[in-house]
Scaffold this active site. Sequence first.
Site, PDB file in Angstrom:
ATOM      1  N   GLY B  51      21.367 -17.034  23.874  1.00 35.52           N
ATOM      2  CA  GLY B  51      20.106 -16.986  24.586  1.00 35.52           C
ATOM      3  C   GLY B  51      20.157 -17.384  26.044  1.00 35.52           C
ATOM      4  N   SER B  52      19.378 -18.383  26.391  1.00 33.83           N
ATOM      5  CA  SER B  52      18.979 -18.606  27.770  1.00 33.83           C
ATOM      6  C   SER B  52      20.115 -19.017  28.687  1.00 33.83           C
ATOM      7  CB  SER B  52      17.910 -19.687  27.819  1.00 33.83           C
ATOM      8  OG  SER B  52      17.607 -19.988  29.155  1.00 33.83           O
ATOM      9  N   SER B  53      20.034 -18.497  29.932  1.00 32.85           N
ATOM     10  CA  SER B  53      20.985 -18.899  30.957  1.00 32.85           C
ATOM     11  C   SER B  53      20.647 -20.269  31.512  1.00 32.85           C
ATOM     12  CB  SER B  53      21.028 -17.846  32.073  1.00 32.85           C
ATOM     13  OG  SER B  53      19.746 -17.626  32.618  1.00 32.85           O
ATOM     14  N   SER B  54      19.515 -20.864  31.084  1.00 36.70           N
ATOM     15  CA  SER B  54      19.157 -22.213  31.522  1.00 36.70           C
ATOM     16  C   SER B  54      19.836 -23.294  30.690  1.00 36.70           C
ATOM     17  CB  SER B  54      17.638 -22.420  31.411  1.00 36.70           C
ATOM     18  OG  SER B  54      16.967 -21.638  32.361  1.00 36.70           O
ATOM     19  N   SER B  55      20.593 -22.902  29.680  1.00 32.15           N
ATOM     20  CA  SER B  55      21.191 -23.914  28.800  1.00 32.15           C
ATOM     21  C   SER B  55      22.152 -24.836  29.543  1.00 32.15           C
ATOM     22  CB  SER B  55      21.908 -23.234  27.637  1.00 32.15           C
ATOM     23  OG  SER B  55      20.967 -22.559  26.824  1.00 32.15           O
TER      24      SER B  55
END
Lengths: 399, 125
Positions: B51-55
């Site tokens: 999922g997210s590239s903010s991880s």
Amino acid sequence: MRLVVRAAEVTGAERLIDITAAHVDSCLYHGEASLDFVARLVDGDAHVSVPTTLNVGAVDLLHPDLNRGDPATVGRGRLLMDRYRALGARPTFTCAPYQLADSRPALGEQVAWGESNAIAFCNSVLGARTNRYGDFLDIAAAITGRVPDAGLHRTDARRATLVLRLADDVPARLRNADALAPVLGLTLGRRAGSGVAAIDGLPPGQSEDRLKAIAAAAASSGSVAMFHVVGSTPEASTLDEATRGIETPVEELTLAELRAARDQLTSGAAESLAAISLGTPHASVEELERYASLLAGRRVDARIECLVSTGRDVLATAEERGIAGRLRDAGVELLVDTCSYIAPILRHAAGPVMTDSAKWAYYAPGNIGAEVVFGSTEECIASAVAGRVVRDDGVWGEA
Amino acid sequence: MTVGGRTLVLTEGLSLWGGMDPATGELIDAHHPQRGANLAGRVVIMPSGRGSSSSASVLAEAVRAGTAPAAILLREPDLILSIGAAVAAELYGVDVPVAVLSPEELAAIPDGAEVVVGPDGVRRA
């Protein structure tokens, strides 16, 4: 540069390549670590070396009244957005930079994009080349202008290694319905994981808004950074082009699986509604026009908070064309620079909130504690007007 | 560098953004089979990131807040988590190893076991 080299070690790249542009996600505040990191860049007098767009932040800078978080956190979120702007990045603050005419890299162009939906859209729909650049590495690439020569930057990694074929029982009208795209994306993410799959069986020439919905959902339920839609995406004019003629496993997607995926996005059995959230990823001008047309002559029920998220540049266009005014007159609130599931924006965050976005439905229960009702865009607008959940299962065929 | 902790086996990949609350370490992804588990101080074993590239930011923030996993063991490399760990080490001087092991090696590590993760691999404490 140390981060870029570390990335090369992790990916096993033998060299770095130049990029022409970057899209940076690091401007969304996740806590003091976000500010601690950018402070190092500011102290080092860093500046981006390629044209760089910015992803959403935690705050709507243009409509400050919409931010309902505690003022201290809102202030930190705003400070982070300012810091990235000061590094020379454009204050676009959108998760859909591909909607901006001057921020669409060409087929084959090498770029470094963050934001999972934008990454998948960039590779799949624009045919430009990026890996999944997470926070920190996205701005490091923008500053150095270089990335490791690995993964989807290389032609060989862009081939479909799995074909997902719509089964015969998926009705023709569902194949050509907007409602299918987010659900199909959700299923794609589950089946493909981090791999590259080709979807076969959709009518050719699927719109960018539908492909956006597929990309966002697939990058939520999986780690999809690229997919092909045969007849619609630029590296898949035929199935053979997507697979490069190499024999590739084929899996079927049945109507039952798609219906089950759709139903899983609804977290409660609500019939009453508190809010509607549209525009995740950020609504395009075409989508805003569609909402306004669907609402034409009607108003959002007074009990319902109806929020549409979009980019500030798209909003400016919508203002010029009178679309934004039509939406506001119908009782719609327009949010920019952020999104309603990443920051305290909704007055009734606990919901139930209805959305047409698989990504919103996927993350909102964990992020803001919302009970979610998932439906098509038409169902969302009809529900906004009625003040309760309105369903039209027509395109999904018989149960 | 060597770290130790009790293993936590996640049967599906987890996006740390939207999946873990960095204030508490709790797994908050409503769709994840291990929802409600706490990742703080654990040697987290999962098939992949997701999922997210903010991880990357969430991992760095969790390190700052003291709620990060002790180590993350995966079946395939994850650039987002590796970069998050590298930045956290630079900013806060805390190492969270992100390592790739074969499916067989990972399957041999039981849930809830005390293990030590070091340059030579993973062993029971």
